[in-house]
Motif scaffolding. Sequence first.
Motif, PDB file in Angstrom:
ATOM      1  N   ASP A  96       6.505 -14.429 -18.427  1.00  0.00           N
ATOM      2  CA  ASP A  96       5.142 -14.712 -18.890  1.00  0.00           C
ATOM      3  C   ASP A  96       4.597 -13.603 -19.778  1.00  0.00           C
ATOM      4  OD1 ASP A  96       5.148 -17.089 -17.540  1.00  0.00           O
ATOM      5  OD2 ASP A  96       4.030 -16.350 -15.805  1.00  0.00           O
ATOM      6  N   ASN A  97       5.110 -12.393 -19.591  1.00  0.00           N
ATOM      7  CA  ASN A  97       4.625 -11.253 -20.370  1.00  0.00           C
ATOM      8  C   ASN A  97       5.501 -10.944 -21.573  1.00  0.00           C
ATOM      9  OD1 ASN A  97       2.221 -10.379 -18.894  1.00  0.00           O
ATOM     10  ND2 ASN A  97       3.628  -9.956 -17.220  1.00  0.00           N
ATOM     11  N   ASN A  98       6.417 -11.847 -21.890  1.00  0.00           N
ATOM     12  CA  ASN A  98       7.289 -11.649 -23.044  1.00  0.00           C
ATOM     13  C   ASN A  98       7.177 -12.855 -23.975  1.00  0.00           C
ATOM     14  OD1 ASN A  98       9.469 -11.369 -24.871  1.00  0.00           O
ATOM     15  ND2 ASN A  98      10.561 -10.079 -23.411  1.00  0.00           N
ATOM     16  N   PRO A  99       6.233 -12.823 -24.910  1.00  0.00           N
ATOM     17  CA  PRO A  99       6.031 -13.970 -25.811  1.00  0.00           C
ATOM     18  C   PRO A  99       7.273 -14.348 -26.602  1.00  0.00           C
ATOM     19  CG  PRO A  99       4.204 -12.420 -25.983  1.00  0.00           C
ATOM     20  CD  PRO A  99       5.262 -11.748 -25.155  1.00  0.00           C
ATOM     21  N   LEU A 100       8.114 -13.372 -26.928  1.00  0.00           N
ATOM     22  CA  LEU A 100       9.311 -13.689 -27.708  1.00  0.00           C
ATOM     23  C   LEU A 100      10.299 -14.525 -26.901  1.00  0.00           C
ATOM     24  CD1 LEU A 100      10.058 -10.479 -29.785  1.00  0.00           C
ATOM     25  CD2 LEU A 100       9.217 -12.672 -30.588  1.00  0.00           C
ATOM     26  N   HIS A 101      10.403 -14.247 -25.606  1.00  0.00           N
ATOM     27  CA  HIS A 101      11.238 -15.092 -24.749  1.00  0.00           C
ATOM     28  C   HIS A 101      10.716 -16.522 -24.760  1.00  0.00           C
ATOM     29  CE1 HIS A 101      13.333 -11.972 -21.926  1.00  0.00           C
ATOM     30  NE2 HIS A 101      14.016 -12.222 -23.013  1.00  0.00           N
ATOM     31  N   GLN A 102       9.415 -16.650 -24.611  1.00  0.00           N
ATOM     32  CA  GLN A 102       8.804 -17.977 -24.585  1.00  0.00           C
ATOM     33  C   GLN A 102       9.035 -18.705 -25.908  1.00  0.00           C
ATOM     34  OE1 GLN A 102       4.667 -17.752 -23.220  1.00  0.00           O
ATOM     35  NE2 GLN A 102       5.161 -15.818 -22.233  1.00  0.00           N
ATOM     36  N   ALA A 103       8.837 -17.985 -27.003  1.00  0.00           N
ATOM     37  CA  ALA A 103       9.005 -18.597 -28.319  1.00  0.00           C
ATOM     38  C   ALA A 103      10.442 -19.057 -28.528  1.00  0.00           C
ATOM     39  CB  ALA A 103       8.603 -17.599 -29.408  1.00  0.00           C
ATOM     40  N   ASN A 104      11.384 -18.202 -28.147  1.00  0.00           N
ATOM     41  CA  ASN A 104      12.790 -18.541 -28.340  1.00  0.00           C
ATOM     42  C   ASN A 104      13.196 -19.736 -27.484  1.00  0.00           C
ATOM     43  OD1 ASN A 104      15.411 -17.831 -29.569  1.00  0.00           O
ATOM     44  ND2 ASN A 104      16.009 -17.457 -27.457  1.00  0.00           N
ATOM     45  N   ASN A 105      12.742 -19.751 -26.238  1.00  0.00           N
ATOM     46  CA  ASN A 105      13.086 -20.874 -25.360  1.00  0.00           C
ATOM     47  C   ASN A 105      12.439 -22.173 -25.830  1.00  0.00           C
ATOM     48  OD1 ASN A 105      14.591 -19.188 -23.775  1.00  0.00           O
ATOM     49  ND2 ASN A 105      13.065 -18.945 -22.186  1.00  0.00           N
ATOM     50  N   SER A 124       4.929 -23.435 -35.879  1.00  0.00           N
ATOM     51  CA  SER A 124       3.628 -22.752 -35.846  1.00  0.00           C
ATOM     52  C   SER A 124       3.412 -22.056 -34.505  1.00  0.00           C
ATOM     53  CB  SER A 124       2.497 -23.759 -36.095  1.00  0.00           C
ATOM     54  OG  SER A 124       2.602 -24.320 -37.382  1.00  0.00           O
ATOM     55  N   SER A 125       3.760 -22.747 -33.421  1.00  0.00           N
ATOM     56  CA  SER A 125       3.606 -22.157 -32.087  1.00  0.00           C
ATOM     57  C   SER A 125       4.500 -20.936 -31.917  1.00  0.00           C
ATOM     58  CB  SER A 125       3.947 -23.192 -31.009  1.00  0.00           C
ATOM     59  OG  SER A 125       3.047 -24.272 -31.039  1.00  0.00           O
ATOM     60  N   VAL A 126       5.719 -21.041 -32.427  1.00  0.00           N
ATOM     61  CA  VAL A 126       6.669 -19.933 -32.330  1.00  0.00           C
ATOM     62  C   VAL A 126       6.154 -18.716 -33.095  1.00  0.00           C
ATOM     63  CG1 VAL A 126       8.931 -19.171 -33.161  1.00  0.00           C
ATOM     64  CG2 VAL A 126       8.731 -21.280 -31.839  1.00  0.00           C
ATOM     65  N   ASN A 127       5.645 -18.949 -34.285  1.00  0.00           N
ATOM     66  CA  ASN A 127       5.105 -17.836 -35.077  1.00  0.00           C
ATOM     67  C   ASN A 127       3.919 -17.186 -34.372  1.00  0.00           C
ATOM     68  OD1 ASN A 127       6.988 -18.208 -37.114  1.00  0.00           O
ATOM     69  ND2 ASN A 127       5.681 -19.594 -38.282  1.00  0.00           N
ATOM     70  N   ARG A 128       3.101 -18.011 -33.738  1.00  0.00           N
ATOM     71  CA  ARG A 128       1.941 -17.481 -33.022  1.00  0.00           C
ATOM     72  C   ARG A 128       2.377 -16.646 -31.811  1.00  0.00           C
ATOM     73  NH1 ARG A 128      -0.233 -21.878 -32.556  1.00  0.00           N
ATOM     74  NH2 ARG A 128       0.256 -22.429 -30.397  1.00  0.00           N
ATOM     75  N   LEU A 129       3.364 -17.140 -31.075  1.00  0.00           N
ATOM     76  CA  LEU A 129       3.874 -16.394 -29.924  1.00  0.00           C
ATOM     77  C   LEU A 129       4.523 -15.087 -30.363  1.00  0.00           C
ATOM     78  CD1 LEU A 129       5.427 -19.315 -27.848  1.00  0.00           C
ATOM     79  CD2 LEU A 129       3.564 -17.829 -27.097  1.00  0.00           C
ATOM     80  N   SER A 130       5.244 -15.145 -31.469  1.00  0.00           N
ATOM     81  CA  SER A 130       5.912 -13.947 -31.977  1.00  0.00           C
ATOM     82  C   SER A 130       4.906 -12.867 -32.353  1.00  0.00           C
ATOM     83  CB  SER A 130       6.774 -14.311 -33.188  1.00  0.00           C
ATOM     84  OG  SER A 130       7.436 -13.182 -33.696  1.00  0.00           O
ATOM     85  N   GLU A 131       3.787 -13.284 -32.918  1.00  0.00           N
ATOM     86  CA  GLU A 131       2.756 -12.324 -33.325  1.00  0.00           C
ATOM     87  C   GLU A 131       2.089 -11.653 -32.125  1.00  0.00           C
ATOM     88  OE1 GLU A 131       0.200 -14.668 -35.721  1.00  0.00           O
ATOM     89  OE2 GLU A 131       1.580 -14.746 -37.440  1.00  0.00           O
ATOM     90  N   ARG A 132       2.176 -12.281 -30.958  1.00  0.00           N
ATOM     91  CA  ARG A 132       1.576 -11.703 -29.748  1.00  0.00           C
ATOM     92  C   ARG A 132       2.407 -10.562 -29.180  1.00  0.00           C
ATOM     93  NH1 ARG A 132       1.226 -16.357 -25.732  1.00  0.00           N
ATOM     94  NH2 ARG A 132       1.014 -14.569 -24.321  1.00  0.00           N
ATOM     95  N   GLN A 133       3.646 -10.424 -29.646  1.00  0.00           N
ATOM     96  CA  GLN A 133       4.522  -9.375 -29.135  1.00  0.00           C
ATOM     97  C   GLN A 133       4.135  -8.048 -29.778  1.00  0.00           C
ATOM     98  OE1 GLN A 133       6.927  -9.945 -26.807  1.00  0.00           O
ATOM     99  NE2 GLN A 133       7.405  -7.777 -26.670  1.00  0.00           N
TER     100      GLN A 133
END
Length: 309
Positions: A96-105, A124-133
């Motif tokens: 939950d604390n790793n946005p890149l894991h979430q984005a990749n999955n 778009s969602s992936v890019n948004r999650l990636s920016e949170r890292q």
Amino acid sequence: MKSTKIYQVLDSLSVYELNRFGKFVQSPYFNQNQGLIRLFEQLIPFLKSKDQSDLDKTMVWTQIFGEETYDDARFRKLSSELLRLYEQFLAQEIYDNNPLHQANNLIEGISKKKIVKLYNSVVSSVNRLSERQLEKPASYFFYQYQLEKSQYNLTSEFEKQFKKKVKFGDLNIEETAKNLDIFYLGEKLKLFCMLLSWQDVTNISGTLLFMDEIIMHVEKFDYSQYPPVAIYYQIYKSYVEPDREEHFFKLKELINMYIHLFPVEEAKDIFGSAHNFCIRRINIGQNEFVRQNFDLYKEAIEKGILFYN
């Protein structure tokens, strides 16, 4: 009961963490065993109050199973299952604390299911999650590599289904390779610095494959905008050319610029490398490095790295 592994593990948690784990235990998605819920409910008052009185297993059993005869093997099995559930909770917290894991999955799941109609929204969602890292150690670039690779697979599937020609630039192959390269260079330099630090205080020998080539490559091209490569290259220089003070001051400059992009434990090690340089200089009589060492401690405290619990 308090001597059991599950109780001792849960007893180390804060009230906030206990509350989060309680929600996890009660979630039917993660747990459908009502016995585990009742067991946790019996433990939680003692855990939160830090009650020092004894907690008898048979008493807990009665609260869970009523008048059923106490079965130690069954009770130990239930305790073990609660412990396994806690291990799942720990893994979920990391996820939950790793946005890149979430984005990749997310993008990998869409690609495997071939749900190309979600292509635009997922990207778009992936890019948004990636920016949170926020942290960007070497592992960040590895996750980015995985993300770009999954996005490439999704783009290829999108092209096949809709018979659209995708420009080479849209295939993100160069970006994928770049992220893999940065991860490799940064991680290899980090490992080499670890080896050099041990060689500095012990008699161990050895080297790592391709280090000469990596050093030559990093010196030939500009990697100053990539924190793991820039910082670990400078730490490397401080070990192999210990008489050149400019390596320390360059490292100190990079720490000031980039240290917030590293996880706390890794940031501690980076500061430690700078401290070691200062200590070596102080030991040979260069007392001006006492002030430099003090400044490093001050910066580490101000950035919440030193004394982090």
